[in-house]
Design a protein around this motif. Structure first.
Motif, PDB file in Angstrom:
ATOM      1  N   LEU A 198       2.575 -40.698   5.463  1.00  0.00           N
ATOM      2  CA  LEU A 198       3.225 -39.563   4.799  1.00  0.00           C
ATOM      3  C   LEU A 198       3.685 -38.487   5.774  1.00  0.00           C
ATOM      4  CD1 LEU A 198       3.986 -38.006   2.205  1.00  0.00           C
ATOM      5  CD2 LEU A 198       1.633 -37.102   2.191  1.00  0.00           C
ATOM      6  N   LEU A 199       2.875 -38.172   6.769  1.00  0.00           N
ATOM      7  CA  LEU A 199       3.150 -37.012   7.616  1.00  0.00           C
ATOM      8  C   LEU A 199       4.527 -37.037   8.274  1.00  0.00           C
ATOM      9  CD1 LEU A 199      -0.366 -36.410   9.205  1.00  0.00           C
ATOM     10  CD2 LEU A 199       0.878 -34.869   7.683  1.00  0.00           C
ATOM     11  N   PRO A 200       4.980 -38.156   8.851  1.00  0.00           N
ATOM     12  CA  PRO A 200       6.313 -38.137   9.478  1.00  0.00           C
ATOM     13  C   PRO A 200       7.453 -37.991   8.481  1.00  0.00           C
ATOM     14  CG  PRO A 200       4.994 -40.002  10.245  1.00  0.00           C
ATOM     15  CD  PRO A 200       4.307 -39.445   9.060  1.00  0.00           C
ATOM     16  N   ALA A 201       7.146 -38.247   7.213  1.00  0.00           N
ATOM     17  CA  ALA A 201       8.208 -38.241   6.198  1.00  0.00           C
ATOM     18  C   ALA A 201       8.282 -36.926   5.428  1.00  0.00           C
ATOM     19  CB  ALA A 201       7.978 -39.400   5.221  1.00  0.00           C
ATOM     20  N   LEU A 202       7.517 -35.936   5.822  1.00  0.00           N
ATOM     21  CA  LEU A 202       7.518 -34.677   5.076  1.00  0.00           C
ATOM     22  C   LEU A 202       8.873 -33.977   5.185  1.00  0.00           C
ATOM     23  CD1 LEU A 202       4.034 -33.175   6.012  1.00  0.00           C
ATOM     24  CD2 LEU A 202       4.710 -34.236   3.848  1.00  0.00           C
ATOM     25  N   LEU A 208       3.239 -27.128   5.295  1.00  0.00           N
ATOM     26  CA  LEU A 208       2.407 -27.562   6.407  1.00  0.00           C
ATOM     27  C   LEU A 208       3.264 -27.843   7.633  1.00  0.00           C
ATOM     28  CD1 LEU A 208      -0.334 -28.436   7.591  1.00  0.00           C
ATOM     29  CD2 LEU A 208       0.167 -30.741   6.755  1.00  0.00           C
ATOM     30  N   ARG A 209       4.392 -28.485   7.415  1.00  0.00           N
ATOM     31  CA  ARG A 209       5.275 -28.808   8.538  1.00  0.00           C
ATOM     32  C   ARG A 209       5.783 -27.545   9.214  1.00  0.00           C
ATOM     33  NH1 ARG A 209      10.016 -33.424   8.464  1.00  0.00           N
ATOM     34  NH2 ARG A 209      10.896 -32.944  10.507  1.00  0.00           N
ATOM     35  N   ARG A 210       5.925 -26.474   8.462  1.00  0.00           N
ATOM     36  CA  ARG A 210       6.446 -25.225   9.015  1.00  0.00           C
ATOM     37  C   ARG A 210       5.350 -24.329   9.588  1.00  0.00           C
ATOM     38  NH1 ARG A 210      11.609 -23.901   6.727  1.00  0.00           N
ATOM     39  NH2 ARG A 210      11.084 -21.693   6.735  1.00  0.00           N
ATOM     40  N   ASN A 211       4.086 -24.706   9.408  1.00  0.00           N
ATOM     41  CA  ASN A 211       2.971 -23.856   9.814  1.00  0.00           C
ATOM     42  C   ASN A 211       2.550 -24.189  11.246  1.00  0.00           C
ATOM     43  OD1 ASN A 211       0.643 -22.381  10.135  1.00  0.00           O
ATOM     44  ND2 ASN A 211      -0.263 -22.981   8.185  1.00  0.00           N
ATOM     45  N   GLU A 212       2.878 -23.314  12.171  1.00  0.00           N
ATOM     46  CA  GLU A 212       2.545 -23.535  13.583  1.00  0.00           C
ATOM     47  C   GLU A 212       1.092 -23.209  13.908  1.00  0.00           C
ATOM     48  OE1 GLU A 212       5.466 -22.265  16.553  1.00  0.00           O
ATOM     49  OE2 GLU A 212       6.728 -21.598  14.880  1.00  0.00           O
ATOM     50  N   ALA A 213       0.370 -22.596  12.966  1.00  0.00           N
ATOM     51  CA  ALA A 213      -1.017 -22.224  13.229  1.00  0.00           C
ATOM     52  C   ALA A 213      -1.985 -23.369  12.966  1.00  0.00           C
ATOM     53  CB  ALA A 213      -1.406 -21.022  12.367  1.00  0.00           C
ATOM     54  N   VAL A 214      -1.519 -24.435  12.349  1.00  0.00           N
ATOM     55  CA  VAL A 214      -2.379 -25.569  12.004  1.00  0.00           C
ATOM     56  C   VAL A 214      -1.848 -26.806  12.719  1.00  0.00           C
ATOM     57  CG1 VAL A 214      -3.225 -27.038  10.135  1.00  0.00           C
ATOM     58  CG2 VAL A 214      -2.964 -24.575   9.768  1.00  0.00           C
ATOM     59  N   THR A 215      -2.679 -27.398  13.574  1.00  0.00           N
ATOM     60  CA  THR A 215      -2.186 -28.496  14.418  1.00  0.00           C
ATOM     61  C   THR A 215      -3.111 -29.710  14.461  1.00  0.00           C
ATOM     62  OG1 THR A 215      -3.208 -27.509  16.383  1.00  0.00           O
ATOM     63  CG2 THR A 215      -0.924 -26.878  15.898  1.00  0.00           C
ATOM     64  N   ASP A 216      -4.223 -29.679  13.736  1.00  0.00           N
ATOM     65  CA  ASP A 216      -5.170 -30.789  13.826  1.00  0.00           C
ATOM     66  C   ASP A 216      -4.528 -32.133  13.477  1.00  0.00           C
ATOM     67  OD1 ASP A 216      -7.630 -30.454  14.921  1.00  0.00           O
ATOM     68  OD2 ASP A 216      -8.736 -30.437  13.043  1.00  0.00           O
ATOM     69  N   HIS A 217      -3.577 -32.119  12.549  1.00  0.00           N
ATOM     70  CA  HIS A 217      -2.923 -33.367  12.151  1.00  0.00           C
ATOM     71  C   HIS A 217      -1.938 -33.843  13.219  1.00  0.00           C
ATOM     72  CE1 HIS A 217      -0.336 -30.068  11.113  1.00  0.00           C
ATOM     73  NE2 HIS A 217       0.670 -30.852  10.759  1.00  0.00           N
TER      74      HIS A 217
END
Length: 406
Positions: A198-202, A208-217
């Motif tokens: 799913l993640l590459p297809a967002l 989430l894709r626009r959130n630069e503060a969260v990078t664990d994924h």
């Protein structure tokens, strides 16, 4: 099909995917440092700059060992006697942490079980308790904090970290989506495979894709993806609810980390707005700062008993000794640039902190041994009594500079 409880799902996750993912062999080439638990900042905020002669330390939910290994190594390097206990419910996580400690030659006692049973499993009192990224995964975080408070020494304190609600924009939308695509009862490997598809297809508009503060994924490997997006019990706090959790638990707030991120002036340039923000009480100032920044994805705090009396040294105390954390004087002086503005980027946001003209000279003189009085005599800066507190305020505000007592 057997339905697993939330406790069972969490336990299964950390046995299958210990978090954070770490290779013990990497201990030969680096030490992972951060907050809470770094020796200079913990000593500053909790112990007034001077540690007990011998420390008892508990890592409650220590996982694969980042904080435990960091502080154990720093205490060993400083020649400080310490008894360190790592408590965690995951045998797989503790195996990794134990291998990391063994490679470094560090003595750590490993105890398996829930922090809710800490009084039985690891009786106190402990001078310092570190609980990083655990309370927000409990069914009752307040009960977890109460259990830790019960084994906290009167003159000690805790370092806590919980997720920040505002800075984790998009995370909980994706958790909801993945519960539909990959139900929680499915095997962890199957759920992880769906998330990775799913993640590459967002869509580009996905929060989430626009959130630069969260990078664990993006950089946390399989364990990071699962912990962020497939966790079965995950709550987040805004700063007022986090402080409320602390105070309702009979504890006092020593400091939020990094302090500058909770100061509205960090984000406001307009003089009138800065004046208005300056008149707010401390909690409202932190609330305003979090809303303005939008990128605080985790809240870190040092907490103490309400009657705690060990305050950090004053910046102009001539006997106080400035100590760097995760940097040194040459690096910080270079980062100040020719315009004497410290520029750094945290969680996707560029920060600018103006400094006094003499700040680089002062920074280079800080070696972790010289006192404030000795530094003043060495640098011979005109107006040191104004320039040094202003420099310290900025560098302490980003958790790079602290004070200790000899």
């Amino acid at each position: 099909m057997t339905t697993l409880s939330a406790d069972d799902l969490v336990s299964r996750q950390y046995e299958a995917l210990p978090y954070p993912a770490r290779n013990p062999r990497d201990e030969t080439r680096r030490l992972i440092e951060g907050s809470p638990g770094a020796l200079p900042e913990m000593r500053h905020w909790i112990f007034g700059g001077r540690l007990p002669a011998r420390m008892r330390v508990l890592f409650a939910g220590g996982g694969t060992g980042d904080g435990c290994i960091m502080l154990a190594q720093q205490l060993a390097d400083a020649g400080i006697a310490a008894e360190i206990t790592h408590l965690d419910m995951s045998a797989a996580a503790q195996k990794i942490a134990a291998e990391r400690a063994a490679i470094r030659g560090l003595k750590v006692d490993f105890v398996r079980g829930s922090l809710l049973d800490v009084e039985r499993l690891a009786p106190g009192p402990f001078d310092y308790i570190d609980c990083c990224g655990v309370l927000h995964h409990l069914a009752d975080p307040a009960a977890g904090l109460a259990a830790l408070r019960s084994v906290l020494a009167r003159g000690g304190g805790m370092g806590l970290m919980v997720y920040g609600r505002i800075g984790r924009s998009g995370v909980y939308d994706m958790q909801d989506a993945l519960r539909l695509l990959a139900p929680e009862g499915d095997p962890p490997a199957a759920r992880l495979a769906i998330a990775k598809r799913l993640l590459p297809a967002l869509p580009t508009t996905n929060r989430l894709r626009r959130n630069e503060a969260v990078t664990d994924h993006l950089n946390g490997g399989d364990a990071g993806i699962f912990d962020l997006l497939l966790h079965s019990r995950d709550r987040a706090y805004d700063v007022e609810s986090f402080v409320g959790l602390i105070e309702d638990g009979g504890l006092g707030l020593a400091s939020l980390i990094e302090p500058a991120r909770y100061q509205p002036e960090t984000y406001l340039l307009d003089p009138q707005l800065r004046r208005i923000a300056g008149d707010l009480d401390p909690r409202d100032r932190a609330v305003l700062a979090e809303r303005l920044a939008g990128n605080i994805a985790r809240h870190v705090a040092y907490v103490v008993h309400p009657d705690h009396e060990a305050l950090p040294p004053a910046p102009l105390d001539p006997d106080a000794i400035p100590v760097w954390s995760r940097t040194d004087g040459a690096q910080m002086a270079a980062a100040m640039g020719s315009d004497r503005v410290l520029k750094l980027t945290l969680d996707g946001l560029a920060y600018r902190f103006p400094l006094p003209q003499s700040a680089p000279v002062i920074a280079r003189a800080i070696d972790g041994r010289a006192s404030v009085g000795e530094i003043a005599a060495q640098v011979k800066v005109q107006g040191f009594e104004r320039a040094w507190p202003a420099t310290f305020a900025v560098l302490n505000g980003i958790s790079r500079l602290f004070l200790r007592r000899a």
